[in-house]
Design a protein around this motif. Structure first.
Motif, PDB file in Angstrom:
ATOM      1  N   SER A  72      12.364   8.815  -2.080  1.00 46.51           N
ATOM      2  CA  SER A  72      11.258   8.303  -2.602  1.00 46.51           C
ATOM      3  C   SER A  72      10.149   8.100  -1.287  1.00 46.51           C
ATOM      4  CB  SER A  72      11.529   6.817  -2.971  1.00 46.51           C
ATOM      5  OG  SER A  72      12.242   6.781  -4.049  1.00 46.51           O
ATOM      6  N   PHE A  73       9.021   8.052  -1.587  1.00 50.36           N
ATOM      7  CA  PHE A  73       7.835   7.951  -0.724  1.00 50.36           C
ATOM      8  C   PHE A  73       8.119   8.946   0.575  1.00 50.36           C
ATOM      9  CE2 PHE A  73       9.029   3.652  -2.244  1.00 50.36           C
ATOM     10  CZ  PHE A  73       8.520   3.923  -3.487  1.00 50.36           C
ATOM     11  N   GLU A 109       2.532   8.264  -1.737  1.00 47.04           N
ATOM     12  CA  GLU A 109       3.038   7.602  -3.020  1.00 47.04           C
ATOM     13  C   GLU A 109       3.264   6.342  -3.035  1.00 47.04           C
ATOM     14  OE1 GLU A 109       5.921  11.178  -2.228  1.00 47.04           O
ATOM     15  OE2 GLU A 109       3.930  10.518  -1.118  1.00 47.04           O
ATOM     16  N   LYS A 164       4.987   8.002   2.587  1.00 47.07           N
ATOM     17  CA  LYS A 164       3.845   8.886   2.202  1.00 47.07           C
ATOM     18  C   LYS A 164       2.900   7.947   1.138  1.00 47.07           C
ATOM     19  CE  LYS A 164       5.619  12.052   5.115  1.00 47.07           C
ATOM     20  NZ  LYS A 164       4.969  12.057   6.563  1.00 47.07           N
ATOM     21  N   GLU A 173       1.403   3.992  -1.391  1.00 46.44           N
ATOM     22  CA  GLU A 173       0.329   3.220  -1.614  1.00 46.44           C
ATOM     23  C   GLU A 173      -0.242   3.318  -3.442  1.00 46.44           C
ATOM     24  OE1 GLU A 173      -4.366   3.306   0.066  1.00 46.44           O
ATOM     25  OE2 GLU A 173      -2.658   4.834   0.670  1.00 46.44           O
ATOM     26  N   VAL A 174       0.239   4.422  -3.858  1.00 46.83           N
ATOM     27  CA  VAL A 174      -0.189   4.397  -5.229  1.00 46.83           C
ATOM     28  C   VAL A 174       0.702   3.467  -6.163  1.00 46.83           C
ATOM     29  CG1 VAL A 174       0.036   6.066  -7.209  1.00 46.83           C
ATOM     30  CG2 VAL A 174      -0.708   7.061  -5.273  1.00 46.83           C
ATOM     31  N   LEU A 175       1.896   3.489  -5.542  1.00 43.95           N
ATOM     32  CA  LEU A 175       2.803   2.564  -6.544  1.00 43.95           C
ATOM     33  C   LEU A 175       2.241   0.911  -6.210  1.00 43.95           C
ATOM     34  CD1 LEU A 175       5.434   1.582  -7.803  1.00 43.95           C
ATOM     35  CD2 LEU A 175       6.496   1.562  -5.717  1.00 43.95           C
ATOM     36  N   GLU A 203      -0.626   0.528  -8.211  1.00 43.88           N
ATOM     37  CA  GLU A 203      -0.327   0.265  -9.981  1.00 43.88           C
ATOM     38  C   GLU A 203       0.266  -1.016 -10.178  1.00 43.88           C
ATOM     39  OE1 GLU A 203       2.451   3.545 -10.300  1.00 43.88           O
ATOM     40  OE2 GLU A 203       0.866   5.014 -10.778  1.00 43.88           O
TER      41      GLU A 203
END
Length: 301
Positions: A287-288, A175, A173, A177-179, A182
């Motif tokens: 996760s994700f 999340e 998901k 892409e966000v990781l 970052e």
């Protein structure tokens, strides 16, 4: 006869000798392309049409017609992905498995018949020549690949392709892409060019993959953001990139390299193991948007 003419003559001989131009391949009632698609699905249950296009370099419309025929005849089945409802996964039906097994047996029999009058020495020469052709062409594909450090647009591309590929292949998901964003933001703000490096693999202006060596401590390097586009897999490029990254780490005085990954990344994990990485620990976690098994690997440099 020049090289181009010789290769074209060999292609004509080879395709004729193996019957690759026949309308019905191995008497299946299907073309070679259709049987090749069926074989690919049988070895990659749950793959998507997009992955087939990238793996076999087929036209999207042509593949769509092939899949429709195979599905109509009951050889393959489609199922909506539970991870991503926008995706449809391809799988073999029981009839399809039976069909591909029959074709594989028939193909083996035909090759055995072809080889029967050929001496063992000539058979060795034949397979050796085949290996030479494969090695030379694979080497040339690798030689055409260029590597460079991060340039304008590379960071955005890494984030986008990680997000797209892992959503398609793993069901990750947003999340994830966000990781990735970052990790890259931290690298761009803080990286030390004296002991950290990124590589982008590129061929003909097209990006194929990335790998990063970052500093975890004075003696420990961390491998990050290692991935290859589907069309670049299976050519030995991943091995070359990993070897390059580890060589850089050794040259900078690191004594150990570590990495974090997921158990589901089977091809990458097999490559790490081949290079001598040791699996230190693993644990299940959520996760994700998925239930995963995370892993930590390390190797002494």
């Amino acid at each position: 006869m020049n090289t181009v003419s010789r290769i074209r003559a060999f292609n004509r001989f080879y395709t004729r000798h193996l019957g690759l131009l026949e309308k019905s391949y191995l008497g299946s009632g299907h073309s070679l392309s259709e049987v090749r698609v069926l074989y690919e699905i049988s070895n990659n249950q749950g793959m998507t049409a997009r992955q087939l296009i990238e793996s076999l370099n087929l036209d999207e419309g042509y593949l769509s017609r092939i899949l429709k025929r195979l599905e109509t005849e009951g050889w393959i089945e489609r199922a909506q992905s539970k991870k991503d409802r926008r995706q449809w996964l391809l799988a073999m039906s029981p009839a399809g498995y039976e069909k591909i097994a029959t074709l594989q047996h028939r193909s083996n029999s035909e090759i055995e018949t072809m080889l029967r009058p050929i001496s063992e020495n000539d058979q060795s020469a034949l397979t050796g020549a085949m290996a030479t052709i494969e090695n030379v062409l694979t080497k040339q594909q690798q030689c055409d690949v260029q590597f460079h450090d991060l340039r304008t647009g590379d960071v955005g591309w890494i984030i986008m392709r990680h997000a797209e590929l892992y959503a398609e292949e793993e069901g990750f998901k947003a999340e994830f892409e966000v990781l990735v964003a970052e990790i890259l933001a931290a690298y761009m703000r803080n990286h030390d060019p004296d002991c950290e490096r990124a590589w982008i693999a590129e061929q003909g202006g097209q990006r194929l993959g990335s790998i990063f060596c970052v500093r975890q401590s004075r003696k420990v390097a961390k491998l990050r953001l290692f991935f290859l586009e589907p069309q670049a897999r299976g050519l030995g490029l991943g091995q070359k990139m990993l070897d390059m990254c580890m060589g850089y780490a050794r040259g900078k005085g690191y004594e150990k390299m570590v990495l974090w990954t997921h158990e589901s990344h089977e091809a990458a994990c097999a490559l790490y193991r081949k290079f001598g990485f040791e699996l230190i620990d693993s644990k299940p976690e959520r996760s994700f948007g998925r239930d995963l098994v995370t892993q930590n690997w390390q190797i002494a440099l």
